[in-house]
Design a protein around this motif. Structure first.
Motif, PDB file in Angstrom:
ATOM      1  N   TYR A 282      39.003 -51.203  25.575  1.00  0.00           N
ATOM      2  CA  TYR A 282      38.972 -52.009  24.350  1.00  0.00           C
ATOM      3  C   TYR A 282      37.867 -53.062  24.465  1.00  0.00           C
ATOM      4  N   HIS A 283      37.844 -53.732  25.596  1.00  0.00           N
ATOM      5  CA  HIS A 283      36.833 -54.763  25.854  1.00  0.00           C
ATOM      6  C   HIS A 283      35.427 -54.176  25.756  1.00  0.00           C
ATOM      7  N   GLU A 284      35.230 -53.020  26.376  1.00  0.00           N
ATOM      8  CA  GLU A 284      33.923 -52.364  26.320  1.00  0.00           C
ATOM      9  C   GLU A 284      33.544 -51.987  24.887  1.00  0.00           C
ATOM     10  N   HIS A 285      34.541 -51.491  24.156  1.00  0.00           N
ATOM     11  CA  HIS A 285      34.281 -51.086  22.776  1.00  0.00           C
ATOM     12  C   HIS A 285      33.854 -52.285  21.929  1.00  0.00           C
ATOM     13  N   VAL A 286      34.563 -53.384  22.110  1.00  0.00           N
ATOM     14  CA  VAL A 286      34.232 -54.585  21.346  1.00  0.00           C
ATOM     15  C   VAL A 286      32.852 -55.103  21.733  1.00  0.00           C
ATOM     16  N   THR A 287      32.526 -55.009  23.024  1.00  0.00           N
ATOM     17  CA  THR A 287      31.217 -55.441  23.495  1.00  0.00           C
ATOM     18  C   THR A 287      30.108 -54.641  22.819  1.00  0.00           C
ATOM     19  N   SER A 288      30.304 -53.324  22.720  1.00  0.00           N
ATOM     20  CA  SER A 288      29.234 -52.526  22.132  1.00  0.00           C
ATOM     21  C   SER A 288      29.392 -52.323  20.624  1.00  0.00           C
ATOM     22  N   ASN A 289      30.505 -52.801  20.079  1.00  0.00           N
ATOM     23  CA  ASN A 289      30.715 -52.718  18.623  1.00  0.00           C
ATOM     24  C   ASN A 289      31.164 -54.066  18.059  1.00  0.00           C
ATOM     25  N   PRO A 290      30.224 -55.002  17.988  1.00  0.00           N
ATOM     26  CA  PRO A 290      30.619 -56.345  17.536  1.00  0.00           C
ATOM     27  C   PRO A 290      31.217 -56.340  16.127  1.00  0.00           C
ATOM     28  N   HIS A 291      30.946 -55.295  15.354  1.00  0.00           N
ATOM     29  CA  HIS A 291      31.455 -55.250  13.980  1.00  0.00           C
ATOM     30  C   HIS A 291      32.639 -54.320  13.825  1.00  0.00           C
ATOM     31  N   THR A 292      33.308 -54.068  14.924  1.00  0.00           N
ATOM     32  CA  THR A 292      34.442 -53.150  14.889  1.00  0.00           C
ATOM     33  C   THR A 292      35.454 -53.521  13.801  1.00  0.00           C
ATOM     34  N   LEU A 293      36.114 -52.502  13.278  1.00  0.00           N
ATOM     35  CA  LEU A 293      37.176 -52.723  12.283  1.00  0.00           C
ATOM     36  C   LEU A 293      38.551 -52.752  12.942  1.00  0.00           C
TER      37      LEU A 293
ATOM     38  N   SER B  33      41.787 -53.962  15.049  1.00  0.00           N
ATOM     39  CA  SER B  33      42.467 -55.251  15.179  1.00  0.00           C
ATOM     40  C   SER B  33      41.804 -56.052  16.286  1.00  0.00           C
ATOM     41  N   ARG B  34      41.600 -57.329  16.017  1.00  0.00           N
ATOM     42  CA  ARG B  34      41.045 -58.210  17.047  1.00  0.00           C
ATOM     43  C   ARG B  34      42.201 -58.856  17.793  1.00  0.00           C
ATOM     44  N   PHE B  35      42.368 -58.454  19.022  1.00  0.00           N
ATOM     45  CA  PHE B  35      43.468 -59.008  19.826  1.00  0.00           C
ATOM     46  C   PHE B  35      42.996 -60.259  20.544  1.00  0.00           C
ATOM     47  N   TYR B  36      43.707 -61.344  20.320  1.00  0.00           N
ATOM     48  CA  TYR B  36      43.320 -62.634  20.904  1.00  0.00           C
ATOM     49  C   TYR B  36      44.151 -63.004  22.127  1.00  0.00           C
ATOM     50  N   GLY B  37      45.302 -62.373  22.269  1.00  0.00           N
ATOM     51  CA  GLY B  37      46.142 -62.713  23.414  1.00  0.00           C
ATOM     52  C   GLY B  37      47.305 -61.751  23.502  1.00  0.00           C
ATOM     53  N   LEU B  38      47.782 -61.564  24.723  1.00  0.00           N
ATOM     54  CA  LEU B  38      48.940 -60.703  24.967  1.00  0.00           C
ATOM     55  C   LEU B  38      49.896 -61.483  25.855  1.00  0.00           C
ATOM     56  N   HIS B  39      51.117 -61.666  25.379  1.00  0.00           N
ATOM     57  CA  HIS B  39      52.053 -62.538  26.092  1.00  0.00           C
ATOM     58  C   HIS B  39      53.464 -61.963  26.100  1.00  0.00           C
ATOM     59  N   ARG B  40      54.288 -62.589  26.917  1.00  0.00           N
ATOM     60  CA  ARG B  40      55.695 -62.204  26.949  1.00  0.00           C
ATOM     61  C   ARG B  40      56.562 -63.441  27.122  1.00  0.00           C
ATOM     62  N   VAL B  41      57.631 -63.486  26.342  1.00  0.00           N
ATOM     63  CA  VAL B  41      58.647 -64.534  26.526  1.00  0.00           C
ATOM     64  C   VAL B  41      59.882 -63.858  27.092  1.00  0.00           C
ATOM     65  N   LYS B  42      60.454 -64.463  28.130  1.00  0.00           N
ATOM     66  CA  LYS B  42      61.715 -63.939  28.645  1.00  0.00           C
ATOM     67  C   LYS B  42      62.782 -65.009  28.468  1.00  0.00           C
ATOM     68  N   LEU B  43      63.807 -64.649  27.713  1.00  0.00           N
ATOM     69  CA  LEU B  43      64.870 -65.607  27.430  1.00  0.00           C
ATOM     70  C   LEU B  43      65.882 -65.595  28.589  1.00  0.00           C
ATOM     71  N   PRO B  44      66.679 -66.663  28.726  1.00  0.00           N
ATOM     72  CA  PRO B  44      67.575 -66.782  29.886  1.00  0.00           C
ATOM     73  C   PRO B  44      68.514 -65.590  30.057  1.00  0.00           C
ATOM     74  N   HIS B  45      68.994 -64.991  28.964  1.00  0.00           N
ATOM     75  CA  HIS B  45      69.887 -63.855  29.132  1.00  0.00           C
ATOM     76  C   HIS B  45      69.128 -62.572  29.453  1.00  0.00           C
TER      77      HIS B  45
ATOM     78  N   GLU C 257      33.435 -65.047  23.191  1.00  0.00           N
ATOM     79  CA  GLU C 257      32.165 -64.362  23.236  1.00  0.00           C
ATOM     80  C   GLU C 257      32.002 -63.387  22.071  1.00  0.00           C
ATOM     81  N   TYR C 258      33.064 -62.665  21.751  1.00  0.00           N
ATOM     82  CA  TYR C 258      32.912 -61.581  20.789  1.00  0.00           C
ATOM     83  C   TYR C 258      33.615 -61.841  19.453  1.00  0.00           C
ATOM     84  N   PHE C 259      34.672 -62.623  19.476  1.00  0.00           N
ATOM     85  CA  PHE C 259      35.386 -62.876  18.224  1.00  0.00           C
ATOM     86  C   PHE C 259      35.026 -64.235  17.624  1.00  0.00           C
TER      87      PHE C 259
ATOM     88  N   ASN D 162      43.992 -61.036  14.447  1.00  0.00           N
ATOM     89  CA  ASN D 162      43.431 -61.566  13.203  1.00  0.00           C
ATOM     90  C   ASN D 162      44.258 -61.122  11.994  1.00  0.00           C
ATOM     91  N   ASN D 163      44.425 -62.041  11.075  1.00  0.00           N
ATOM     92  CA  ASN D 163      44.970 -61.661   9.778  1.00  0.00           C
ATOM     93  C   ASN D 163      43.797 -61.138   8.954  1.00  0.00           C
TER      94      ASN D 163
END
Ligand code: ATP
Ligand code: CA
Ligand code: CA
Length: 424
Positions: free
Chosen positions: A144-155, A157-169, A84-86, A179-180
């Protein structure tokens, strides 16, 4: 840094991490994407979807060669942000990241110990983040979501996803996809990371002369007498956006962020091909792997694991890989939607009459997930004893944001310059 600082020495640890990150993204994002879009609910902001990957596989996850667990945070929120925004095309996003399992590693450029990876087409950055940053992003996600909604031209960082990997140990690696700011097709001839603080903010000029890719800082900017060359209109728009963005950062109580500025000099063009020359597709890792795999050559059929490894190695072999295969033919579409990224992916310099100059700026506000914690307060106290406490970088968020904004205004053409920010 404590989080992933020792991964690099662990043989193939980064390779496995990359493989798991990309597998997790591919599976989790396409699962969410396969459902029909719906309006966000309260719970979407705190949601965390769990996936468990192993060789056996199950109805949620395919069989994988490594065992690991994956968490996808607030998938519906990030989906809405992306679409929607990015202005990202969903298929395009997944393809860029996971069509081939290739990332190039920038290593750990900052002091934080975070690792940076580029997607193969150079459009996306994966940054490993500290647990406190992860927790913080979840906490402020709604704002952040609200800010992006009301500031489509924000400078910001555009965050596209937040994840976690957990290794067996048990090691947990948190990461964001963003975004780069720098374009795949243009050489960036000068880079500045500006905070509005001058104490300790200098990259040695002797070293800078040897290294065109050095990230320069506030004092280099001031001492080189630089200014942001923008006409009155662009200047006003940019200042207003920085004002709004720093108001949010102040409100959510962060500090330590910077304005990253890349300068492309159109007269110099792309002949340096700086980036292509340094695009190393995991080469040390790949070389070691290749050596390992060729040792077992001709001794009976390959194990499925070795066959898979070979496939990946072949795909990521820099010799086989034509750089033009990695890069899209032209600047990708989403940037055209954003005021400050419209001119060949960036912001074209202009004179006072708004006529174009031979320079393109690539700029944005990065590293925005450092809350003003007890730790910083302590650091502030100790550093404050030695130097003027208003000029060192870890000042409280309100002061940080105000100083940041006035510095950025000062360095625009017609401003007073940055030298008043220097210590006496
Ligand atoms: P520290 O906390 O020590 O400042 P960090 O690990 O949090 O470091 P960042 O400040 O986020 O790292 O980034 C370090 C460098 O990586 C930047 O100065 C910039 O050169 C590059 N970089 C970071 N984010 C981006 C981005 N979105 N686009 C392009 N380059 C980036
Ligand atoms: Ca930083
Ligand atoms: Ca940081």
């Amino acid at each position: 840094g404590p989080l992933v600082g020792n991964l690099i020495g662990e043989g193939h640890a980064n390779y496995v991490l990359m493989f798991n990150m990309l597998t997790g993204i591919r599976v989790a994002v396409s699962r969410c994407q396969a459902k029909i879009r719906r309006p966000l609910t309260e719970e979407d902001y705190t949601a965390a979807h769990k996936y468990s990957f192993d060789f056996a596989g199950n109805e949620l996850t395919p069989s994988t060669k490594y065992d690991f667990k994956f968490k996808d945070y607030a998938p519906w929120v990030f989906r809405e942000l992306r679409e929607e925004y990015f202005h990202l095309d969903p298929a395009d996003y997944l393809l860029s990241l996971t069509a081939k399992y290739i990332l190039s590693e920038l290593g750990s450029p900052g002091k934080s110990g975070s690792f940076f990876y580029f997607s193969r087409d150079y459009r996306f950055i994966i940054k490993t983040i500290h647990y406190t940053e992860h927790k913080f992003l979840r906490r402020i996600l709604r704002q952040y979501h609200e800010h992006v909604t009301s500031n489509p031209h924000t400078l910001l960082s555009r965050f596209y996803g937040l994840h976690r990997v957990k290794l067996p140990h048990g090691r947990k690696i948190h990461f964001v996809i963003m975004n780069n700011l720098f374009p795949p097709h243009k050489d960036v001839h000068e880079t500045y990371d500006l905070k509005g603080s001058t104490i300790g903010r200098e990259y040695p000029e002797e070293k800078a002369a040897q290294n065109p890719r050095a990230v320069l800082k506030d004092l280099n900017w001031i001492n080189r007498g630089k200014e942001l060359e923008l006409g009155p209109e662009k200047r006003a728009l940019l200042a207003e956006q920085i004002r709004r963005d720093s108001a949010l950062l102040k409100h959510i109580d962060v500090m330590d962020y910077s304005l990253l500025i890349g300068i492309h000099n159109m007269a110099r063009g792309n002949r340096d091909n700086v980036r292509r020359n340094t695009l190393k597709v995991f080469s040390p890792e790949v070389k070691r792997l290749r050596r390992k795999l060729t040792l077992g050559k001709g001794k009976g059929p390959l194990s499925p694991e070795a066959a898979e490894m070979r496939r990946v190695v072949r795909e990521s072999d820099p010799q086989i890989l034509d750089p033009s295969d990695i890069l899209p033919d032209e600047d990708t579409g989403e940037r055209q939607h954003f005021l400050f990224y419209q001119d060949e992916g960036g912001l074209r310099a202009t004179d006072e009459a708004n006529d174009s100059l031979n320079k393109i700026y690539y700029l944005g506000i990065i590293d925005i997930l450092t809350p003003y914690t007890t730790l910083k307060k302590l650091e502030h106290f100790w550093k404050g004893l030695k130097a003027d406490r208003h000029k060192i970088s870890p000042v409280p968020p309100v002061e940080y944001a105000d100083r940041f904004f006035s510095f950025m205004k000062a360095i625009m053409r017609g401003g007073e310059g940055g030298s008043r920010f220097k210590s006496e």
